[in-house]
Design an enzyme around this catalytic site. Structure first.
Site, PDB file in Angstrom:
ATOM      1  CD  GLN A   1      26.317   2.939  24.176  1.00  0.00           C
ATOM      2  OE1 GLN A   1      25.415   1.672  24.403  1.00  0.00           O
ATOM      3  NE2 GLN A   1      26.198   2.902  22.939  1.00  0.00           N
TER       4      GLN A   1
ATOM      5  CG  HIS B   1      31.002  -3.879  23.829  1.00  0.00           C
ATOM      6  ND1 HIS B   1      30.509  -4.185  22.409  1.00  0.00           N
ATOM      7  CD2 HIS B   1      29.387  -3.247  24.353  1.00  0.00           C
ATOM      8  CE1 HIS B   1      30.092  -2.677  22.022  1.00  0.00           C
ATOM      9  NE2 HIS B   1      29.411  -1.671  23.104  1.00  0.00           N
ATOM     10  CD  GLU B   2      26.438  -2.596  26.190  1.00  0.00           C
ATOM     11  OE1 GLU B   2      26.339  -1.219  26.963  1.00  0.00           O
ATOM     12  OE2 GLU B   2      26.042  -2.807  25.557  1.00  0.00           O
TER      13      GLU B   2
ATOM     14  CG  HIS C   1      29.271   1.682  26.226  1.00  0.00           C
ATOM     15  ND1 HIS C   1      30.247   2.711  25.759  1.00  0.00           N
ATOM     16  CD2 HIS C   1      28.929   1.011  25.627  1.00  0.00           C
ATOM     17  CE1 HIS C   1      29.737   1.958  24.300  1.00  0.00           C
ATOM     18  NE2 HIS C   1      29.514   0.659  24.243  1.00  0.00           N
TER      19      HIS C   1
ATOM     20  CB  CYS D   1      29.150  -0.010  19.596  1.00  0.00           C
ATOM     21  SG  CYS D   1      28.806   1.003  21.191  1.00  0.00           S
TER      22      CYS D   1
END
Ligand code: NI
Length: 185
Positions: free
Chosen positions: A50, A140-141, A144, A98
């Site tokens: 990110q 969730h992370e 990524h 997000c």
């Protein structure tokens, strides 16, 4: 230093991130910048892709999500070279969002418990068992660093409904309270 957050549409968000080694240069500063960037954007998690780096690092601070006085039920941790070992338990829906996809939220179903192996900032290996919101943020992370976004896991109708909005984000046609980096067409 606050770093720009890479927006939906940036190829780095779709890559499986690479592990790092102990001699990775500037790790301390990178983690410091990532924490600062995450808090400045009011996030509860942030993964290296990110901020444009395809490496297996993510941060989580779920203490912010707990009721007042119950912050110690949350976790605050940098996860380096994480490996998901177990995901189990009845899948439950939770409304996710997000930082790379501003203004879009949606229910994602995920198993309720996980076991994850990771290294901390000193490259010591740990295994952690998590449930509930703590598991959720880590899942969730973790996605990524595997090149996955929560929007891909929404129900088909919802995916259809947000399609146009996602295209706008890809083009940079969205407002966020933090600095973003869009893919230029
Ligand atoms: Ni995210």
């Amino acid at each position: 230093m606050i770093l720009p957050i890479y927006a939906y549409g940036q190829p780095v968000l779709k890559k499986v991130a690479k592990p790092i080694t102990k001699d990775f240069e500037g790790l301390e500063k990178l983690l410091e910048d990532m924490w600062e960037t995450m808090y400045a954007a009011n996030g509860v998690g942030l993964a290296a892709p990110q901020i444009g780096k395809s490496i297996r690092i993510f941060l989580v601070d779920s203490k912010q999500m707990m009721e007042e006085g119950e912050e110690d039920k949350g976790i605050k941790q940098a996860f380096i070279n994480a490996e998901m070992l177990v995901e189990e338990g009845k899948p439950w829906p939770y409304e996710e969002g997000c930082l790379s996809i501003p203004d879009i939220t949606g229910d994602v179903e995920r198993p309720s418990a996980i076991k994850i192996r990771y290294q901390d900032e000193n490259f010591e290996t740990h295994e952690m068992v998590l449930t509930g919101l703590n598991a959720r943020v880590v899942q969730h992370e973790y996605d990524h660093i595997e090149g996955k976004l929560f929007t891909e896991q929404l129900k088909p109708l919802k995916r259809k409904m947000i399609k146009r909005k996602l295209e706008k984000i890809r083009k940079g046609d969205v407002k966020a309270s933090y600095i973003m980096k869009f893919r230029r067409p």
